[in-house]
Design an enzyme around this catalytic site. Structure first.
Site, PDB file in Angstrom:
ATOM      1  N   ASP A 176       0.828  -1.174  -0.205  1.00 24.73           N
ATOM      2  CA  ASP A 176      -0.236   0.282   0.384  1.00 24.73           C
ATOM      3  C   ASP A 176       0.886   1.040  -0.082  1.00 24.73           C
ATOM      4  O   ASP A 176       1.992   1.483   0.577  1.00 24.73           O
ATOM      5  CB  ASP A 176      -1.264   0.074   1.262  1.00 24.73           C
ATOM      6  CG  ASP A 176      -1.667   1.503   1.269  1.00 24.73           C
ATOM      7  OD1 ASP A 176      -2.094   2.320   0.151  1.00 24.73           O
ATOM      8  OD2 ASP A 176      -3.233   1.391   2.101  1.00 24.73           O
ATOM      9  N   ASP A 226      -7.430   3.657  -2.789  1.00 29.32           N
ATOM     10  CA  ASP A 226      -8.715   3.414  -1.841  1.00 29.32           C
ATOM     11  C   ASP A 226      -8.646   5.010  -1.878  1.00 29.32           C
ATOM     12  O   ASP A 226      -9.963   5.346  -1.988  1.00 29.32           O
ATOM     13  CB  ASP A 226      -7.558   2.551  -1.186  1.00 29.32           C
ATOM     14  CG  ASP A 226      -7.715   3.365   0.737  1.00 29.32           C
ATOM     15  OD1 ASP A 226      -7.987   3.973   1.107  1.00 29.32           O
ATOM     16  OD2 ASP A 226      -6.688   3.915   1.500  1.00 29.32           O
TER      17      ASP A 226
HETATM   18  O1  OSB Z   1      -4.781   3.981   3.525  1.00 27.30           O
HETATM   19  O2  OSB Z   1      -5.488   1.116   4.412  1.00 27.30           O
HETATM   20  C1  OSB Z   1      -4.775   3.189   4.425  1.00 27.30           C
HETATM   21  C2  OSB Z   1      -4.691   2.952   7.924  1.00 27.30           C
HETATM   22  C3  OSB Z   1      -4.262   4.838   8.782  1.00 27.30           C
HETATM   23  C4  OSB Z   1      -5.426   5.591   7.371  1.00 27.30           C
HETATM   24  C5  OSB Z   1      -5.058   4.349   6.058  1.00 27.30           C
HETATM   25  C6  OSB Z   1      -4.050   3.246   5.774  1.00 27.30           C
HETATM   26  C7  OSB Z   1      -4.277   2.704   6.877  1.00 27.30           C
HETATM   27  C8  OSB Z   1      -4.524   1.362   7.250  1.00 27.30           C
HETATM   28  C9  OSB Z   1      -4.036   0.621   8.751  1.00 27.30           C
HETATM   29  O3  OSB Z   1      -3.600   0.534   6.426  1.00 27.30           O
HETATM   30  C10 OSB Z   1      -5.347  -0.231   8.874  1.00 27.30           C
HETATM   31  C11 OSB Z   1      -5.593  -0.909  10.493  1.00 27.30           C
HETATM   32  O4  OSB Z   1      -5.236  -1.929  10.365  1.00 27.30           O
HETATM   33  O5  OSB Z   1      -6.571   0.109  10.988  1.00 27.30           O
HETATM   34 MG    MG Z   2      -4.700   2.221   2.022  1.00 27.58          MG
END
Ligand code: OSB
Ligand code: MG
Length: 357
Positions: A176, A226
């Protein structure tokens, strides 16, 4: 709430969460929702404070005292408010929990869910060394998690993925980028293509779908969006131009359960698998994520993991637990299926406001 471990992404480090909870009461029943905005405007423009403002000045006064039958009737009430999806979702989701409790049924069933057990993945932040990352992955794989997501950014990408793959040849692995790259990096993505990665999540700009479509043409690995998807319309356009082959659905980012269901149905009809993303939620937001993950086209493991990965003490009882097989079993209790710990919540609350009828 203090996170047990700092969480680093390409846009910054999170150590503490300022969590905004919406409680909606009608008669003898109360429902709970969580606003998933971050502390600063880095993942999206919304923050805990902008959501507080928009909820207090618009969303809540426009909702309290209104008479409507179903949580699904809420969205039109705030239809003239542009954006602020996480603030809207906080309210809408509280109403879904409330409706499920009124009907004495679990939220996941009210939403139309079918999956009694959901597959869980983890999201692992950027670490100070590759060895440390490998150690974390080892721990999560041993705990049973079914998919490992690592965060990538320029300088923490190709070598990291190569070494993770060497050490763990079989795991389901994805990266990601949280929008850290541009089309100038196509060659880098072509090189990362060689490591059997499930998907690259949001590699390019946080508002873009056009460049993502271009990138997808050049690589085998599916692109997953996303940040770029805020609505069912965004999802339709992204799929129409082949900007992604998978979508990460986040309850707050798309504005609540109604929009999640619309995106779910659209993606199912278009052959696009979806999975549930996370926002470092407390147990209240997490319980909503668990419920929506039971919809049939949530066919890939989500970022929905155990309370103890985040918090010394969670806001709900029981806490969210993941089986040694990497699964969460849906609760049969009414509503979100976990009870908010009112005393604990009150103890750590810094600010609250009540809107009477
Ligand atoms: O991009 O998915 C993302 C957390 C905060 C903001 C963006 C993201 C994330 C995570 C964490 O990837 C996912 C989790 O464990 O809650
Ligand atoms: Mg993400």
């Amino acid at each position: 709430m203090q996170l047990l471990h700092p969480f680093e992404t390409s846009f910054g480090v999170t150590r503490e969460r300022r969590i905004l909870i919406v409680k909606a009461t009608a008669g003898d029943h109360t429902g709970y929702g969580e606003v998933t905005a971050g502390e600063g405007p880095f993942y999206s423009h919304e923050t805990s404070e902008t959501a507080w403002l928009v909820l207090c000045d618009f969303i809540v006064p426009w909702t309290v005292g209104k008479s409507f039958e179903r949580a699904a009737d809420f969205m039109p009430l705030v239809g003239s408010i542009r954006g602020h999806n996480m603030a809207k979702a906080g309210m809408e989701n509280a109403l879904w929990d409330l409706e499920a409790r009124q009907k004495g049924m679990p939220l996941w069933k009210l939403l139309g869910g079918e999956r009694e057990r959901i597959e869980c993945g983890v999201s692992i932040g950027i670490q100070s060394s590759i060895d440390q990352l490998l150690e974390k992955i080892e721990t999560e794989v041993r705990a049973g998690y079914r998919r490992i997501k690592i965060k990538i950014k320029p300088g923490w990408d190709l070598d990291v993925i190569r070494q993770v793959r060497q050490t763990f040849p079989k795991i389901r692995l994805m990266g990601d980028a949280n929008s850290a790259y541009t089309l100038d990096d196509i060659d880098l993505f072509k090189q990362m293509d060689a490591f059997d990665i499930m998907m690259f999540e949001q590699p390019l700009h946080w508002e873009d779908i056009i460049d993502h479509a271009e990138l997808q043409k050049h690589i085998q690995t599916p692109v997953c969006l996303d940040e770029s998807i805020h609505s069912p319309e965004d999802a339709r356009k992204a799929i129409d131009i082949a900007a992604c082959r998978i979508i990460n659905v986040k309850l707050g980012r798309v504005g609540g359960h109604s929009h999640v269901r619309a995106i779910h149905d659209l993606c199912r009809d278009r052959g696009i698998p979806v999975w549930c993303g996370g926002m470092l939620e407390s147990g209240i937001g997490r319980s909503h994520n668990i419920a929506l993950s039971s919809l049939p086209n949530f066919s890939l493991p989500g970022d929905v993991s155990a309370s103890k990965r985040y918090w010394a003490e969670d806001l709900i009882s029981p806490e969210v637990e993941v089986s040694p097989e990497g699964e969460i079993t849906q609760s049969q209790a009414p509503g979100i299926g976990f009870e908010p710990r009112e005393d604990f919540i009150e103890k750590i609350t810094k600010r609250s406001r009540t809107f009477p009828v």
